[in-house]
Design a protein around this motif. Structure first.
Motif, PDB file in Angstrom:
ATOM      1  N   GLU A 134       0.838  -1.198   0.000  1.00  0.00           N
ATOM      2  CA  GLU A 134       0.000   0.000   0.000  1.00  0.00           C
ATOM      3  C   GLU A 134       0.877   1.255   0.000  1.00  0.00           C
ATOM      4  OE1 GLU A 134      -3.177  -1.783   3.237  1.00  0.00           O
ATOM      5  OE2 GLU A 134      -1.083  -1.387   3.750  1.00  0.00           O
ATOM      6  N   LEU A 135       0.321   2.327  -0.521  1.00  0.00           N
ATOM      7  CA  LEU A 135       0.944   3.632  -0.377  1.00  0.00           C
ATOM      8  C   LEU A 135       0.559   4.193   0.985  1.00  0.00           C
ATOM      9  CD1 LEU A 135       0.090   5.165  -3.883  1.00  0.00           C
ATOM     10  CD2 LEU A 135       2.134   3.863  -3.230  1.00  0.00           C
ATOM     11  N   ILE A 136       1.465   4.920   1.606  1.00  0.00           N
ATOM     12  CA  ILE A 136       1.212   5.536   2.911  1.00  0.00           C
ATOM     13  C   ILE A 136       1.595   7.000   2.813  1.00  0.00           C
ATOM     14  CG2 ILE A 136       1.699   5.457   5.380  1.00  0.00           C
ATOM     15  CD1 ILE A 136       2.815   2.601   4.906  1.00  0.00           C
ATOM     16  N   TYR A 137       0.647   7.895   3.112  1.00  0.00           N
ATOM     17  CA  TYR A 137       0.992   9.310   3.020  1.00  0.00           C
ATOM     18  C   TYR A 137       0.496  10.089   4.239  1.00  0.00           C
ATOM     19  CZ  TYR A 137      -3.621  11.280   1.643  1.00  0.00           C
ATOM     20  OH  TYR A 137      -4.921  11.720   1.621  1.00  0.00           O
ATOM     21  N   SER A 138       1.127  11.234   4.454  1.00  0.00           N
ATOM     22  CA  SER A 138       0.728  12.142   5.526  1.00  0.00           C
ATOM     23  C   SER A 138       0.179  13.415   4.906  1.00  0.00           C
ATOM     24  CB  SER A 138       1.921  12.461   6.439  1.00  0.00           C
ATOM     25  OG  SER A 138       2.994  13.027   5.696  1.00  0.00           O
ATOM     26  N   ASP A 139      -0.649  14.125   5.693  1.00  0.00           N
ATOM     27  CA  ASP A 139      -1.314  15.313   5.149  1.00  0.00           C
ATOM     28  C   ASP A 139      -1.137  16.551   6.024  1.00  0.00           C
ATOM     29  OD1 ASP A 139      -2.878  14.701   7.332  1.00  0.00           O
ATOM     30  OD2 ASP A 139      -4.732  14.359   6.192  1.00  0.00           O
ATOM     31  N   GLY A 140      -0.167  16.513   6.933  1.00  0.00           N
ATOM     32  CA  GLY A 140       0.048  17.644   7.835  1.00  0.00           C
ATOM     33  C   GLY A 140      -0.635  17.481   9.176  1.00  0.00           C
ATOM     34  N   HIS A 142      -2.080  14.565  12.286  1.00  0.00           N
ATOM     35  CA  HIS A 142      -1.424  13.493  13.023  1.00  0.00           C
ATOM     36  C   HIS A 142      -1.889  12.120  12.527  1.00  0.00           C
ATOM     37  CE1 HIS A 142      -5.229  13.785  15.171  1.00  0.00           C
ATOM     38  NE2 HIS A 142      -4.979  12.648  15.792  1.00  0.00           N
ATOM     39  N   HIS A 143      -2.229  12.058  11.247  1.00  0.00           N
ATOM     40  CA  HIS A 143      -2.694  10.797  10.678  1.00  0.00           C
ATOM     41  C   HIS A 143      -1.794  10.327   9.541  1.00  0.00           C
ATOM     42  CE1 HIS A 143      -6.437  12.039  12.692  1.00  0.00           C
ATOM     43  NE2 HIS A 143      -6.696  10.747  12.749  1.00  0.00           N
ATOM     44  N   LEU A 144      -1.701   9.017   9.406  1.00  0.00           N
ATOM     45  CA  LEU A 144      -1.146   8.381   8.221  1.00  0.00           C
ATOM     46  C   LEU A 144      -2.293   7.729   7.464  1.00  0.00           C
ATOM     47  CD1 LEU A 144       2.013   6.574   9.685  1.00  0.00           C
ATOM     48  CD2 LEU A 144       1.952   8.727   8.397  1.00  0.00           C
ATOM     49  N   HIS A 145      -2.278   7.864   6.150  1.00  0.00           N
ATOM     50  CA  HIS A 145      -3.349   7.335   5.310  1.00  0.00           C
ATOM     51  C   HIS A 145      -2.789   6.258   4.379  1.00  0.00           C
ATOM     52  CE1 HIS A 145      -5.714  10.741   6.723  1.00  0.00           C
ATOM     53  NE2 HIS A 145      -4.723  11.520   6.363  1.00  0.00           N
ATOM     54  N   PHE A 146      -3.533   5.172   4.235  1.00  0.00           N
ATOM     55  CA  PHE A 146      -3.115   4.035   3.425  1.00  0.00           C
ATOM     56  C   PHE A 146      -3.981   3.984   2.168  1.00  0.00           C
ATOM     57  CE2 PHE A 146      -1.709   3.336   7.649  1.00  0.00           C
ATOM     58  CZ  PHE A 146      -0.596   2.508   7.596  1.00  0.00           C
ATOM     59  N   LEU A 147      -3.326   3.850   1.002  1.00  0.00           N
ATOM     60  CA  LEU A 147      -4.024   3.885  -0.278  1.00  0.00           C
ATOM     61  C   LEU A 147      -3.704   2.647  -1.107  1.00  0.00           C
ATOM     62  CD1 LEU A 147      -3.293   7.567  -1.460  1.00  0.00           C
ATOM     63  CD2 LEU A 147      -5.185   6.771  -0.025  1.00  0.00           C
ATOM     64  N   ASN A 148      -4.654   2.301  -1.971  1.00  0.00           N
ATOM     65  CA  ASN A 148      -4.443   1.265  -2.968  1.00  0.00           C
ATOM     66  C   ASN A 148      -3.551   1.841  -4.079  1.00  0.00           C
ATOM     67  OD1 ASN A 148      -4.738  -0.387  -5.313  1.00  0.00           O
ATOM     68  ND2 ASN A 148      -6.641  -1.202  -4.504  1.00  0.00           N
ATOM     69  N   PRO A 149      -2.388   1.235  -4.367  1.00  0.00           N
ATOM     70  CA  PRO A 149      -1.496   1.809  -5.373  1.00  0.00           C
ATOM     71  C   PRO A 149      -2.011   1.690  -6.804  1.00  0.00           C
ATOM     72  CG  PRO A 149      -0.643  -0.286  -4.615  1.00  0.00           C
ATOM     73  CD  PRO A 149      -1.810   0.031  -3.733  1.00  0.00           C
ATOM     74  N   SER A 157      -6.971   4.845   7.761  1.00  0.00           N
ATOM     75  CA  SER A 157      -6.081   5.842   8.350  1.00  0.00           C
ATOM     76  C   SER A 157      -5.759   5.421   9.768  1.00  0.00           C
ATOM     77  CB  SER A 157      -6.738   7.233   8.368  1.00  0.00           C
ATOM     78  OG  SER A 157      -7.014   7.683   7.058  1.00  0.00           O
ATOM     79  N   VAL A 158      -4.623   5.871  10.265  1.00  0.00           N
ATOM     80  CA  VAL A 158      -4.238   5.595  11.638  1.00  0.00           C
ATOM     81  C   VAL A 158      -3.748   6.897  12.271  1.00  0.00           C
ATOM     82  CG1 VAL A 158      -1.873   4.929  10.987  1.00  0.00           C
ATOM     83  CG2 VAL A 158      -2.835   4.119  13.138  1.00  0.00           C
ATOM     84  N   ALA A 159      -4.156   7.141  13.511  1.00  0.00           N
ATOM     85  CA  ALA A 159      -3.730   8.333  14.236  1.00  0.00           C
ATOM     86  C   ALA A 159      -2.376   8.078  14.874  1.00  0.00           C
ATOM     87  CB  ALA A 159      -4.759   8.697  15.306  1.00  0.00           C
ATOM     88  N   VAL A 160      -1.469   9.031  14.742  1.00  0.00           N
ATOM     89  CA  VAL A 160      -0.116   8.908  15.290  1.00  0.00           C
ATOM     90  C   VAL A 160      -0.056   9.623  16.631  1.00  0.00           C
ATOM     91  CG1 VAL A 160       2.325   9.434  14.935  1.00  0.00           C
ATOM     92  CG2 VAL A 160       0.888   8.749  12.997  1.00  0.00           C
ATOM     93  N   GLY A 164       0.079   8.984  24.183  1.00  0.00           N
ATOM     94  CA  GLY A 164      -1.228   9.608  24.266  1.00  0.00           C
ATOM     95  C   GLY A 164      -1.342  10.985  23.646  1.00  0.00           C
ATOM     96  N   ARG A 165      -0.228  11.557  23.213  1.00  0.00           N
ATOM     97  CA  ARG A 165      -0.249  12.911  22.639  1.00  0.00           C
ATOM     98  C   ARG A 165      -0.149  12.825  21.125  1.00  0.00           C
ATOM     99  NH1 ARG A 165       3.981  16.445  21.346  1.00  0.00           N
ATOM    100  NH2 ARG A 165       5.466  14.988  22.291  1.00  0.00           N
ATOM    101  N   ALA A 166      -1.048  13.520  20.432  1.00  0.00           N
ATOM    102  CA  ALA A 166      -1.044  13.506  18.972  1.00  0.00           C
ATOM    103  C   ALA A 166       0.229  14.142  18.433  1.00  0.00           C
ATOM    104  CB  ALA A 166      -2.264  14.249  18.441  1.00  0.00           C
ATOM    105  N   ILE A 167       0.832  13.496  17.432  1.00  0.00           N
ATOM    106  CA  ILE A 167       2.033  14.015  16.787  1.00  0.00           C
ATOM    107  C   ILE A 167       1.655  14.415  15.364  1.00  0.00           C
ATOM    108  CG2 ILE A 167       4.400  13.564  16.079  1.00  0.00           C
ATOM    109  CD1 ILE A 167       4.034  13.610  19.090  1.00  0.00           C
ATOM    110  N   ALA A 168       1.569  15.713  15.135  1.00  0.00           N
ATOM    111  CA  ALA A 168       1.165  16.239  13.826  1.00  0.00           C
ATOM    112  C   ALA A 168       2.383  16.715  13.041  1.00  0.00           C
ATOM    113  CB  ALA A 168       0.165  17.377  14.016  1.00  0.00           C
TER     114      ALA A 168
END
Length: 260
Positions: A134-140, A142-149, A157-160, A164-168
């Motif tokens: 899968e492709l994995i991208y960030s958008d600014g 605190h999430h990473l998004h997984f895409l079909n290539p 999507s997964v929250a980073v 316990g503290r969000a990392i954006a």
């Protein structure tokens, strides 16, 4: 049962539950290679002896391929002046390149960097990598998004978070040994993320990597992570930096930049 007693007990349990420690690393410089100093680095990857580079800024954004051994420029593509280049990843026979605010992912044929397709993004594009499936991208955020290539379809999507503290502001990404490594924009830090849970498992402090004597008025932030599959070398750089640095991680207590 007394509701306040239950809530109090739950709170005490949460406070008593240990939080996984985040490993802290510093670095040691092993080697450096020259890089064109006006490269506003947004994406970086080493594949099959080639260095792929995505640069940003309106009117200056490009996709470039260098021979990694000697730095010779082999191919390049200029983006439309209204597109701001961001992260990239090489996946099978294609190269994927993000754009910042245009909500587009550009797809190229790897052989000659000719345009092949355009995928639509849900939001901004920042960093990009892949896990082999899968492709994995960030958008600014605190999430990473997984895409079909194959078609760019959003899968999940997964929250980073870190304890316990969000990392954006997750910027340039690299997939290394089953983890996502990410520059944190406007910092000297790289975070290492478990892609399943989104939890930060380690942090790398690269303060002082580019000496002050090498900095110029247009020198910008740390950005760029690439692992050379040929020998496992870990290379990092920044926006408008004159060097690529090969580093190794050392426990933070051992000190920073022990040798150059």
């Amino acid at each position: 049962m007394n509701r306040s007693f239950v809530c109090c007990g739950l709170l005490l349990w949460l406070l008593a539950t240990p939080t996984a420690a985040v490993e802290q690393f510093s670095y040691r410089v092993l080697e450096q290679k020259p890089l064109v100093a006006n490269s506003f680095v947004q994406g970086l990857q080493i594949v099959d002896g080639h260095l792929y580079l995505s640069t940003g800024l309106y009117g200056q954004s490009r996709l470039l391929r260098y021979r990694f051994a000697d730095g010779e420029l082999l191919d390049q593509r200029h983006l439309h002046p209204r597109l701001f280049g961001e992260g990239l990843t090489v996946f099978d026979d294609r190269v994927f390149q993000l754009t910042w605010r245009a909500r587009r992912m550009l797809v190229y044929t790897r052989q000659d960097l000719s345009p092949a397709a355009v995928f639509t993004l849900r939001g901004e594009g920042w960093g990009l990598t892949d896990n082999g499936r899968e492709l994995i991208y960030s958008d600014g955020s605190h999430h990473l998004h997984f895409l079909n290539p194959d078609n760019g379809r959003h899968l999940r999507s997964v929250a980073v978070t870190q304890q316990g503290r969000a990392i954006a502001r997750l910027n340039e990404l690299e997939w290394i040994d089953g983890k996502v490594w990410a520059n944190v924009w406007q910092t000297d830090s790289i975070v290492i993320i478990d892609p399943d849970s989104g939890e930060v498992t380690a942090s790398v402090d690269l303060s002082g990597l580019l000496p002050s004597s090498e900095q110029r008025p247009n020198t910008d932030v740390l950005n760029g992570i690439a692992r050379n599959p040929a020998d496992g070398g870990l290379w990092v750089t920044g926006k408008n930096w004159p060097w690529l640095y090969r580093i190794e991680l050392v426990p933070a207590a051992a000190g920073t930049a022990e040798s150059r």
